[in-house]
Design an enzyme around this catalytic site. Structure first.
Site, PDB file in Angstrom:
ATOM      1  CG  HIS A   1      -2.098  -1.017   0.848  1.00 50.01           C
ATOM      2  ND1 HIS A   1      -2.046  -2.316   1.253  1.00 50.01           N
ATOM      3  CD2 HIS A   1      -3.209  -0.885   0.094  1.00 50.01           C
ATOM      4  CE1 HIS A   1      -3.097  -2.954   0.791  1.00 50.01           C
ATOM      5  NE2 HIS A   1      -3.831  -2.109   0.090  1.00 50.01           N
TER       6      HIS A   1
ATOM      7  CB  CYS B   1     -10.056  -1.173  -8.497  1.00 52.49           C
ATOM      8  SG  CYS B   1     -10.467  -2.321  -7.187  1.00 52.49           S
TER       9      CYS B   1
HETATM   10  C1  PEP Z   1      -6.489  -4.988  -4.580  1.00 53.28           C
HETATM   11  O1  PEP Z   1      -6.242  -5.820  -3.716  1.00 53.28           O
HETATM   12  O2  PEP Z   1      -6.268  -5.174  -5.792  1.00 53.28           O
HETATM   13  C2  PEP Z   1      -7.083  -3.706  -4.224  1.00 53.28           C
HETATM   14  C3  PEP Z   1      -7.436  -2.827  -5.139  1.00 53.28           C
HETATM   15  O3  PEP Z   1      -7.209  -3.421  -2.903  1.00 53.28           O
HETATM   16  P1  PEP Z   1      -5.949  -2.942  -2.013  1.00 53.28           P
HETATM   17  O4  PEP Z   1      -4.797  -2.740  -2.929  1.00 53.28           O
HETATM   18  O5  PEP Z   1      -6.351  -1.701  -1.328  1.00 53.28           O
HETATM   19  O6  PEP Z   1      -5.769  -4.086  -1.077  1.00 53.28           O
END
Ligand code: PEP
Ligand code: MG
Length: 551
Positions: free
Chosen positions: A207, A506
Site C-alpha cells: 500500500h 481496480c
Molecule cells: C487490490 O487488492 O487489488 C485492491 C485494489 O485493494 P488494495 O490494494 O487496497 O488491497
C-alpha cells in the site's frame, strides 16, 4: 558511532516502485525514534519529583545497556571498537551534564524529555563546531546518547532521525530512506514535498508503494542493508526507471541521469474514454480525488476509506466521515463514486485499535472479516455513507469478500443497521470486491446478491500464487500476465455479463502497459487506476479501439 567517511558514487540495484528520477539529501526514517520533543511546565512538586525519578532510572538503565554493548562488541569485534560505547557511558554520566538536566527540571520546572533534548543538544552542537576531528566525532556520540535516553524516556515513536537539524521537516524536499514504508507512515509524512523514497524492503503492490505512485514520487525498494551505508544528509540519486540508486553520486553521474528531459505522463492524450469503456480513478485522499477530476476520470472506482483512519490514527466519528465522503461526492459532481468500506489488516494496520499481533496478518483479521468482527465501526461508517446517499447516488463496496455466505451476512447486517436509523438505501448500490480465489469460485452466487463487482487483482495474485504482495524477494514472480489469472478474469467477466452486473478491475495491474487492452479483450471494460495513469490508459484504449483522433 564514529562518523564514517562518506561513500561516493556507490550504486545499489533494487526494484522499481515508481518510475522517475530525482536527487536530494537523505532523510532517514526509523520505526523507533523519538519524533519531536514536547516542552511543558511541571505544575506540582510531585510532578518534578516524578520526572527526576524517571530520569535517574533511565540514566542507570542506559549505563547498563552501554556496558553490555561494550562487552559484546569487545568479545565479537574488538576492544578498540568497544571503547566507543564506554566513552558514551562516561559522557552520559558526566556530572556537569547530569546536573544541568536536573536543574532544568527542578529550577525551570521543565519536563525531563525537554531538558535532555536541550542540554545534550547544546553540547552536540558545540562539539560539531570544533575543527579537530576528534571533537567532531564526540558530537555524534552525544547525539547517540541523547536519542538513547529519549527513547528510554518513553516517547518512542517512529520518525525521522534528523541529525544536524533543529526542526524536523517530515521529509520535505528530501529523499526518504527507510527499512520499509507502511501506509501509516506515508500519510503522516510531508508526502507532497518528498523528492523520493528508497527502502530496504517492500514490494510493488504494497500500500505504501501504491501511495507513492499516486503521488508520482520516484521510488526504489529492495535494497537490503542500505541503512548500513547511508547517513543523514548524504546525497542520493534515485533512478526509478532503471531500479537503481546512487549514493553520493559525482557530477558526471548526476548530469547524465538527472538532467534528462522528463516527459509529462500523458501530456498528449485524449480527454474522453472511448465508447463502451470507462476509466475510473483509485483514490485515498481528497488530493487524489482532485487529481481524478483534473484528468476527467469517469468516476471514482475505488475510494480506499481506510486511509482516513490510518492518517488520523484514531476512530473517525460519523460526522467526520460524513463530511469527508460528502466532499468527495461534491467534487465528482454527479460522476459515480464507489466507497470501499474500511479495509483494515494486512499492511494496513490500525494501531489505535490495539489488536492482538497476528503471525500472518494477510491471512488474518482483514477486509470484510474484520468488519463483521467490529460491528460498531461498520455501523458508523454505513450510517455516514447512508447520509451522503440521501442526496445523491453512491456505491458501497465490501472488501475481500470470501464467499456467498459471508456476502449474505454482510448485506443482512447492513440492512439491519440502516433500517435501525431509518436510512433509505434507494440511492445506494452495494457491491463486492473479488480478491480471493474462493470468491471467484463462487462468483455466480455472489454476483446474484449484489449490484456490481470489482476485481482486486493486487490481493488476488497474492492469494492465488501464495506470493506476499509486499515482499520484494518474491516480486519478480508477481506476474499479472500469468494465464491462470486471465482464465479467472474471463470467467468472471462472462458471469457478470450473463447477470448484467457491472464489473470493474481496480488492482494495480489495470494501469500497467499493454494490460488495459488485454482486459478489454477479456470482457472487462471498466478500469480503475491511479489518477496519474488515466491519460496513459485512455491513450492505450483509444489505440486499441482504433481511435486516432481526439474527441
Ligand atoms: C487490490 O487488492 O487489488 C485492491 C485494489 O485493494 P488494495 O490494494 O487496497 O488491497
Ligand atoms: Mg485488496
Amino acid at each position: 558511532m564514529i562518523l564514517k567517511d562518506p561513500i561516493v558514487n556507490k550504486r545499489f540495484k533494487g526494484i522499481s516502485i515508481n518510475s522517475g528520477r530525482s536527487v536530494g539529501l537523505a532523510c532517514i526514517y526509523s520505526p523507533e525514534r523519538y519524533r519531536s520533543v514536547a516542552k511543558y511546565s511541571l505544575s506540582t512538586d510531585k510532578a518534578v519529583e516524578e520526572e527526576l525519578r524517571r530520569f535517574e532510572e533511565v540514566v542507570e538503565i542506559c549505563s547498563h545497556e552501554l556496558n553490555r554493548i561494550a562487552r559484546n562488541v569487545a568479545k565479537n569485534i574488538g576492544k578498540a571498537e568497544a571503547e566507543i560505547f564506554l566513552t558514551q557511558k562516561h559522557i552520559l554520566n558526566d556530572p556537569q551534564i547530569l546536573n544541568a538536566i536536573r536543574e532544568n527540571v527542578t529550577k525551570e520546572r521543565k519536563n525531563v524529555q525537554w531538558a535532555v533534548h536541550e542540554v545534550f543538544g547544546s553540547y552536540e552542537e558545540k562539539f560539531a563546531g570544533f575543527d579537530e576531528q576528534y571533537f567532531r566525532e564526540r558530537s555524534t556520540d552525544i547525539g547517540e546518547i541523547k536519542r538513547r535516553v529519549l527513547n528510554r524516556l518513553g516517547d518512542k515513536k517512529s520518525g525521522f532521525i534528523c541529525i544536524g537539524h533543529k526542526e524536523c521537516t517530515n521529509g520535505k524536499n528530501k529523499i526518504i530512506v527507510a527499512e520499509e514504508l507502511t501506509a501509516g507512515m506515508l500519510v503522516n509524512m510531508n508526502m507532497e514535498k518528498v523528492l523520493g523514497i528508497v527502502t530496504e524492503r517492500g514490494g510493488i503492490t504494497s500500500h505504501a508503494a501504491i501511495i507513492a505512485r499516486s503521488l508520482g514520487i520516484p521510488a526504489v525498494s529492495g535494497i537490503s542493508g542500505l541503512l548500513d551505508y547511508v547517513q543523514c544528509n548524504d546525497k542520493i540519486l534515485i533512478n526509478g526507471d532503471d531500479s537503481e540508486i546512487y549514493l553520493n553520486p559525482d557530477e558526471d553521474i548526476e548530469n547524465s541521469l538527472i538532467r534528462v528531459e522528463q516527459v509529462e505522463t500523458g501530456a498528449l492524450c485524449i480527454l474522453n474514454t472511448p465508447k463502451g469503456m470507462q476509466v475510473f480513478a483509485n483514490a485515498s485522499t481528497l488530493g487524489d480525488v482532485q487529481h481524478a477530476k483534473k484528468v476527467k476520470a469517469d468516476g471514482i472506482g475505488l475510494l480506499r476509506t481506510e486511509m482516513l483512519f490510518i492518517k488520523h490514527n484514531r476512530i473517525i466519528s460519523e460526522d467526520e466521515q460524513y463530511h469527508f465522503y460528502h466532499e468527495i461526492v461534491n467534487l465528482m459532481a454527479g460522476k459515480p463514486v464507489t466507497f470501499r468500506l474500511l479495509d483494515a489488516g494486512g499492511d494496513k494496520q490500525l494501531p489505535f485499535m490495539k489488536l492482538k499481533q497476528e503471525d500472518n496478518p494477510f491471512l488474518g483479521w482483514r477486509g470484510s472479516r474484520f468488519l463483521l468482527g467490529n460491528p460498531d465501526i461498520l455501523s458508523t461508517q454505513l450510517k455516514a455513507l447512508a447520509r451522503v446517499g440521501q442526496h445523491t447516488k453512491i456505491k458501497i463496496m465490501f472488501p475481500m469478500v470470501v464467499d456467498s455466505f459471508q456476502m449474505k451476512q454482510l448485506l443482512d447486517i447492513t440492512k439491519e443497521i440502516l433500517s435501525s436509523c431509518n436510512s433509505s438505501v434507494e440511492n445506494i448500490e452495494f457491491g463486492a470486491m473479488f480478491e480471493t480465489p474462493s470468491s471467484f469460485l463462487q462468483a455466480s452466487e455472489i454476483l446474484k446478491l449484489i449490484d456490481f463487482a470489482s476485481i482486486g487483482s493486487n490481493d488476488l495474485i497474492q492469494y492465488l500464487f501464495a506470493i506476499d504482495r509486499g515482499n520484494e524477494l518474491v516480486n519478480n514472480e508477481y506476474d499479472p500476465e500469468h494465464p491462470v489469472i486471465w482464465d479467472l478474469l474471463r470467467n468472471i467477466a462472462l458471469e457478470a455479463k450473463k447477470q448484467n452486473k457491472p464489473l470493474s478491475i481496480c488492482g494495480e495491474m489495470a494501469g500497467r502497459e499493454n494490460i488495459p487492452s488485454k482486459l478489454i479483450s477479456a470482457g472487462i471494460t471498466i478500469l480503475s487506476v491511479t489518477p496519474r495513469l488515466i491519460p496513459k490508459v485512455r491513450n492505450e484504449l483509444a489505440k486499441h479501439s482504433g481511435i486516432i483522433t481526439l474527441d
